[in-house]
Design an enzyme around this catalytic site. Structure first.
Site, mmCIF file in Angstrom:
data_model
loop_
_atom_site.group_PDB
_atom_site.id
_atom_site.type_symbol
_atom_site.label_atom_id
_atom_site.label_comp_id
_atom_site.label_asym_id
_atom_site.label_seq_id
_atom_site.Cartn_x
_atom_site.Cartn_y
_atom_site.Cartn_z
ATOM 1 C CG ASP A 1 -1.981 -1.106 1.161
ATOM 2 O OD1 ASP A 1 -1.897 -1.963 0.265
ATOM 3 O OD2 ASP A 1 -2.862 -1.143 2.042
ATOM 4 C CG ASP B 1 -6.692 0.002 1.320
ATOM 5 O OD1 ASP B 1 -7.024 -1.168 1.573
ATOM 6 O OD2 ASP B 1 -7.074 0.986 1.989
ATOM 7 C CG HIS C 1 -11.266 0.772 0.210
ATOM 8 N ND1 HIS C 1 -11.234 -0.547 0.599
ATOM 9 C CD2 HIS C 1 -10.436 1.437 1.076
ATOM 10 C CE1 HIS C 1 -10.424 -0.669 1.656
ATOM 11 N NE2 HIS C 1 -9.920 0.516 1.959
ATOM 12 C CB SER D 1 -13.296 0.956 6.251
ATOM 13 O OG SER D 1 -12.726 1.587 5.115
ATOM 14 C CG HIS E 1 -8.608 5.147 2.794
ATOM 15 N ND1 HIS E 1 -9.617 4.962 3.719
ATOM 16 C CD2 HIS E 1 -8.053 3.930 2.595
ATOM 17 C CE1 HIS E 1 -9.650 3.694 4.079
ATOM 18 N NE2 HIS E 1 -8.726 3.034 3.409
ATOM 19 C CE LYS F 1 -4.037 -4.142 1.123
ATOM 20 N NZ LYS F 1 -4.815 -3.125 1.853
ATOM 21 C CD GLU G 1 -10.748 -2.231 6.279
ATOM 22 O OE1 GLU G 1 -10.505 -2.481 5.081
ATOM 23 O OE2 GLU G 1 -10.730 -1.083 6.764
ATOM 24 C CB ALA H 1 -0.228 1.999 8.167
ATOM 25 C CB CYS I 1 -2.267 -2.806 5.113
ATOM 26 S SG CYS I 1 -4.021 -2.340 4.988
HETATM 27 C C1 VGL Z 1 -4.782 0.779 5.728
HETATM 28 C C2 VGL Z 1 -6.289 1.795 7.132
HETATM 29 C C3 VGL Z 1 -7.290 1.632 6.190
HETATM 30 C C4 VGL Z 1 -3.368 0.333 5.482
HETATM 31 C C5 VGL Z 1 -5.772 0.612 4.790
HETATM 32 O O1 VGL Z 1 -2.948 0.243 4.313
HETATM 33 O O2 VGL Z 1 -2.654 0.081 6.477
HETATM 34 N N1 VGL Z 1 -5.058 1.359 6.895
HETATM 35 N N2 VGL Z 1 -7.019 1.032 5.030
HETATM 36 ZN ZN ZN Z 2 -8.486 1.002 3.457
#
Ligand code: VGL
Ligand code: ZN
Length: 193
Positions: A14, A52, A54, A60, A75, A100, A107, A135, A139
């Site tokens: 990500d 990520d 979405h 989420s 996001h 994903k 989620e 992060a 993830c």
């Molecule tokens: C993530 C919060 C929401 C990540 C993804 O990539 O860590 N964190 N969606």
């Molecule tokens: Zn996300």
């Protein structure tokens, strides 16, 4: 530069505009992983990039995001600038790209959840994965744990990761180590090649 054996893959989690500076869900210092990862990419014969990804109505998303209850600002909406990979991240020619979090009702932090990642790695006879990205406590963590559950030997490249909250990120390293994940630093990895 000599490559690592071909049973070894790098999974870049990500590293997308929305998780970097100016993004909708910016990780403090997130951009700093880009040069570290760019240095590692040439060592690997398989490089996976997770995104990520979405739909605009993902469960989420919250107008009043709390983070702590795992609701987030909008996001990484599919096919937007926010979901694009960081512009300075090197993308190899035969990259494995994994999307994903595409199910609006679920989620999915892990790059393995609901994706073909395990089967694509198995098809390439990969047994060992090195992981970095964003992060750390969401993830990266879930991807590392799922990689382990899927039977891969998992190395976390600690200086190639950044967390949303520094305190949780530190805790996450400890948790992953307790689960059998190994940690290393990018310079150690570079010295192997
Ligand atoms: C993530 C919060 C929401 C990540 C993804 O990539 O860590 N964190 N969606
Ligand atoms: Zn996300």
């Amino acid at each position: 530069m000599k490559k690592l054996p071909n049973n070894t893959a790098l999974i870049i989690v990500d590293v997308q505009n929305d998780f970097c500076s100016g993004g909708a869900l910016a990780v403090p210092g997130g951009d700093a992983v880009v040069p570290v990862l760019n240095g590692l990419i040439p060592l690997f014969q398989t490089v996976v990039y997770t995104q990520d990804w979405h739909p605009a109505n993902h469960c989420s998303f919250s107008k009043e995001p709390h983070y702590i209850d795992l609701s987030w600002p909008v996001h990484c909406v599919q096919n937007t600038t926010g979901s694009a990979l960081h512009p300075r991240l090197d993308v190899v020619q035969d990259a494995v790209i994994i999307h994903k979090g595409t199910n609006p009702a679920r989620e999915a932090y892990s790059g393995f959840q609901g994706t073909s990642l395990a089967s694509q790695l198995n098809a390439r006879a990969v047994t060992t994965v090195y992981i970095g990205g964003l992060a750390t406590e969401y993830c990266v963590r879930d991807t590392a744990l799922d990689a382990q559950k899927a039977g891969f030997l998992v190395w976390l490249v600690t200086d190639a990761c950044r967390g949303i909250d520094l305190r949780f990120a530190e805790r996450t390293f400890k948790e992953l180590i307790a689960c059998g994940v190994k940690t290393t630093a990018s310079k150690t990895l570079l010295s192997l090649s």
